[in-house]
Design a protein around this motif. Structure first.
Motif, PDB file in Angstrom:
ATOM      1  N   ASP A 142       0.826  -1.205   0.000  1.00 10.77           N
ATOM      2  CA  ASP A 142       0.000   0.000   0.000  1.00 10.77           C
ATOM      3  C   ASP A 142       0.864   1.260   0.000  1.00 10.77           C
ATOM      4  OD1 ASP A 142      -2.665  -1.282   0.341  1.00 10.77           O
ATOM      5  OD2 ASP A 142      -1.778  -1.987   2.208  1.00 10.77           O
ATOM      6  N   ILE A 143       1.970   1.197   0.747  1.00 10.17           N
ATOM      7  CA  ILE A 143       2.802   2.379   0.956  1.00 10.17           C
ATOM      8  C   ILE A 143       4.241   2.044   0.555  1.00 10.17           C
ATOM      9  CG2 ILE A 143       3.719   3.987   2.705  1.00 10.17           C
ATOM     10  CD1 ILE A 143       0.803   4.346   2.630  1.00 10.17           C
ATOM     11  N   ALA A 144       4.859   2.944  -0.187  1.00 11.14           N
ATOM     12  CA  ALA A 144       6.264   2.764  -0.539  1.00 11.14           C
ATOM     13  C   ALA A 144       7.061   3.957  -0.035  1.00 11.14           C
ATOM     14  CB  ALA A 144       6.418   2.621  -2.049  1.00 11.14           C
ATOM     15  N   ARG A 278      -7.817   3.947  -2.252  1.00  8.19           N
ATOM     16  CA  ARG A 278      -8.585   4.761  -1.308  1.00  8.19           C
ATOM     17  C   ARG A 278      -8.806   4.003  -0.004  1.00  8.19           C
ATOM     18  NH1 ARG A 278      -8.583   9.583  -2.729  1.00  8.19           N
ATOM     19  NH2 ARG A 278     -10.480   9.914  -1.505  1.00  8.19           N
ATOM     20  N   ARG A 279      -8.049   2.939   0.191  1.00  5.58           N
ATOM     21  CA  ARG A 279      -8.246   2.168   1.423  1.00  5.58           C
ATOM     22  C   ARG A 279      -8.100   3.106   2.623  1.00  5.58           C
ATOM     23  NH1 ARG A 279      -4.706  -2.520   2.591  1.00  5.58           N
ATOM     24  NH2 ARG A 279      -6.184  -2.506   4.305  1.00  5.58           N
ATOM     25  N   ASN A 284      -5.624   7.037   6.385  1.00  3.19           N
ATOM     26  CA  ASN A 284      -5.250   7.278   7.780  1.00  3.19           C
ATOM     27  C   ASN A 284      -3.744   7.442   7.941  1.00  3.19           C
ATOM     28  OD1 ASN A 284      -7.893   7.065   8.549  1.00  3.19           O
ATOM     29  ND2 ASN A 284      -7.753   4.920   9.161  1.00  3.19           N
ATOM     30  N   PHE A 285      -3.008   6.613   7.185  1.00  2.00           N
ATOM     31  CA  PHE A 285      -1.554   6.704   7.292  1.00  2.00           C
ATOM     32  C   PHE A 285      -1.078   8.081   6.833  1.00  2.00           C
ATOM     33  CE2 PHE A 285       2.810   6.171   5.858  1.00  2.00           C
ATOM     34  CZ  PHE A 285       3.362   5.462   6.919  1.00  2.00           C
ATOM     35  N   PHE A 286      -1.677   8.557   5.756  1.00  5.77           N
ATOM     36  CA  PHE A 286      -1.268   9.880   5.270  1.00  5.77           C
ATOM     37  C   PHE A 286      -1.695  10.987   6.236  1.00  5.77           C
ATOM     38  CE2 PHE A 286      -0.137   7.750   1.409  1.00  5.77           C
ATOM     39  CZ  PHE A 286       0.840   8.549   0.844  1.00  5.77           C
TER      40      PHE A 286
ATOM     41  N   ASP B  49     -14.812  -3.504  -3.823  1.00  7.04           N
ATOM     42  CA  ASP B  49     -14.091  -2.456  -4.517  1.00  7.04           C
ATOM     43  C   ASP B  49     -14.588  -2.486  -5.955  1.00  7.04           C
ATOM     44  OD1 ASP B  49     -12.395  -0.808  -5.804  1.00  7.04           O
ATOM     45  OD2 ASP B  49     -10.571  -1.943  -5.385  1.00  7.04           O
ATOM     46  N   ARG B  50     -15.410  -1.510  -6.309  1.00  8.32           N
ATOM     47  CA  ARG B  50     -16.029  -1.504  -7.636  1.00  8.32           C
ATOM     48  C   ARG B  50     -15.269  -0.616  -8.603  1.00  8.32           C
ATOM     49  NH1 ARG B  50     -19.679  -1.577  -3.548  1.00  8.32           N
ATOM     50  NH2 ARG B  50     -21.675  -2.658  -3.742  1.00  8.32           N
ATOM     51  N   SER B  51     -14.057  -0.184  -8.234  1.00  4.88           N
ATOM     52  CA  SER B  51     -13.355   0.789  -9.069  1.00  4.88           C
ATOM     53  C   SER B  51     -12.866   0.169 -10.375  1.00  4.88           C
ATOM     54  CB  SER B  51     -12.200   1.395  -8.288  1.00  4.88           C
ATOM     55  OG  SER B  51     -11.220   0.415  -8.018  1.00  4.88           O
ATOM     56  N   ARG B  52     -12.551  -1.104 -10.335  1.00  4.87           N
ATOM     57  CA  ARG B  52     -12.079  -1.763 -11.565  1.00  4.87           C
ATOM     58  C   ARG B  52     -13.254  -2.434 -12.263  1.00  4.87           C
ATOM     59  NH1 ARG B  52      -7.493  -0.796 -13.086  1.00  4.87           N
ATOM     60  NH2 ARG B  52      -6.329   0.357 -11.539  1.00  4.87           N
TER      61      ARG B  52
END
Lengths: 303, 303
Positions: A142-144, A278-279, A284-286, B49-52
């Motif tokens: 999710d995060i790099a 958009r999880r 929250n992490f951001f 997750d309906r984005s895809r």
DNA sequence: TTTTGCGATACCGTTCGGGTATCATCTGCG
DNA sequence: CGCAGATGATACCCGAACGGTATCGCAAAA
């Protein structure tokens, strides 16, 4: 369609009285009687013994009551659990970072996130920039946390820290042992241990740009996959290396860290996530990150 | 009202496609979409997750799927369990019996019931007639096996077995060792070990009536609470006793069993249940009992 | 850019669940 | 023994919710 009936049944079983149970359920008695009757028909067994004035549970009813209570409880907890995960309060967040980030403010940032979201499972792993890029694109993480940054499309990117570069030298080198300040150009003839230049921009770019600003290009270059290997090469006398200042805070036998005079454009650590991720965990992490960088990542020194 | 939604959710999660899931559920796609949306609103978290183009489960959805499957499974098994108990196929049946019934056809009857209803827990206990009566009235037991019978109101009563009486004598008594037949009147002077006469009718009544039919009343009477004690008293030479024939089939050191000539009205074992106890287990037990007595309780000899 | 596939939305009809009134039955009391 | 009160069941009605059809919006593929 049947869960409401479980709650109705539990109420009647506990009150042992249709009227009181209906009152407790804020409804009239007749529909309650009908729902219980329907439940009994569905099950195919009597749940209540209505032969006496005081109704009683049958054996089937006794057992079903236990099961019903358990089910209602479990359903409720399933809802709560899913809700919590949906709000980013539980579940898993996958973070990957370049190895050299372990000495800077990142551990403090992660601690801060952990204290805000203690029930989130953190999956932490170290990768080089190329691996970070692949993992982020394939949604394996999710995060790099990259150095200096990843330059691919559709990324949310936040600068975590900017820090000066330092020299890593064999501790028996005359340059390391002398007291006078060191300037880069005088090292032009030495072997520079660098990192892979792909993918761009890379930490090697930072180092080479620094040299360029100081008016030269290293003549002898050796390459290492990561900063740990680079320092090892320095310690065995292969050459010198240029590292972020935070890395210099760990002591390593055979290696001396020195600042240098002249131009020092420094290097950056950047935190990335896919824009389409958009999880809530990521958001929250951001949020935590934003507060962290705003109140000054004094954590640079910490740990 | 929410359980249907769980099944809908599971279908969509498994098909990863609203249209296919709707087909599988034999419904149109729009109401399915709406139910899932309502479920997500209830939970307060996105499950898909309906984005895809291909829909995917969110982390909350993954966890909720596990829980939902478990819940549906548990609900189903709760229904089945209650149904089974309601049909008398599981649960508990409480049977109590006079101690002397353990040697007659009762064990065979119980084995037969067990083979028909292997999942029913049998709670078996020995009681005298007074205890049987109390337990039956207070509904502490479902089935009572009394000798010769209980005479209280509102009981369903079925004769299990009728059997002749026999003498139990100390094995060193001259009467026990001689080869000639024994008649009761010649024992008039002996001590008869009897049982409590209350509640009526009691086994003591059977014995005393037998004596009366043979033209005498035992002059010396001793009382024991149960047949085991009575036989013990016989074995230590206190006197003689009269027992049902089935009891004579166990050998007991110091005790000899002998038939006697003359009138022998015998004694009965009767099976009782409250008329208002419509529990399927009781009905089933009486069904088994009916078949058992009809095909001849040859089990008298058995065991 | 067009087409196609899929989920969401709008709108309508039916069904089911809940409400009120009333009945049937059992219990307790006079 | 009969009557009154209580309790669960039944009858009937209404509104909300659920499912169906038609259609839209969007995104991926051609």
């Amino acid at each position: 369609m049947e869960l409401k009936r479980l709650k109705y049944f539990i109420a009647v079983a506990e009150e042992r009285h249709f009227g009181r149970a209906a009152a407790r359920l804020d409804m009239a008695q007749p529909p309650l009687s009908r729902q219980i009757a329907a439940l009994e028909k569905d099950i195919g067994a009597q749940l209540f013994d209505r032969s006496r004035s005081q109704i009683r549970l049958t054996q089937a009813g006794e057992v079903f009551l236990e099961r019903a209570r358990d089910l209602v409880e479990r359903l409720d907890s399933a809802y709560r659990e899913a809700r919590l995960i949906g709000q980013g309060g539980a579940g898993r967040l996958r973070i990957a970072f370049v190895g050299s980030a372990t000495h800077g403010p990142l551990p403090t940032l992660i601690k801060s996130y952990r204290s805000h979201y203690p029930d989130v499972d953190l999956s932490l792993s170290a990768m080089n920039n190329a691996e970070l890029e692949r993992a982020l694109v394939q949604q394996d993480i999710d995060i790099a946390v990259a150095r200096p940054a990843l330059k691919i499309e559709d990324l949310r990117s936040v600068l975590l820290i900017e820090e000066p570069l330092m020299l890593a030298l064999p501790d028996n080198s005359p340059i390391a042992t002398r007291s006078a300040a060191v300037s880069l150009p005088e090292l032009e003839g030495e072997t520079f241990v660098l990192y892979p230049r792909r993918p761009r921009p890379s930490f090697a770019d930072d180092v080479l740009q620094c040299c360029a600003l100081n008016g030269f290009t290293p003549r002898n270059q050796a390459f290492a996959q990561d900063y740990q290997t680079a320092i090892s090469l320095v310690s065995v006398g292969v050459g010198l290396s240029v590292v972020p200042r935070s890395v210099s805070q760990v002591s390593r036998p055979g290696v001396a860290f020195r600042p240098f005079t002249g131009e020092n454009p420094g290097t950056r650590l950047t935190i990335h996530a896919r824009l389409d991720n958009r999880r809530p965990h990521v958001l929250n992490f951001f949020d935590v990150l934003r507060r962290f960088t705003r109140q000054g990542p004094a954590g640079t020194a910490a740990r």
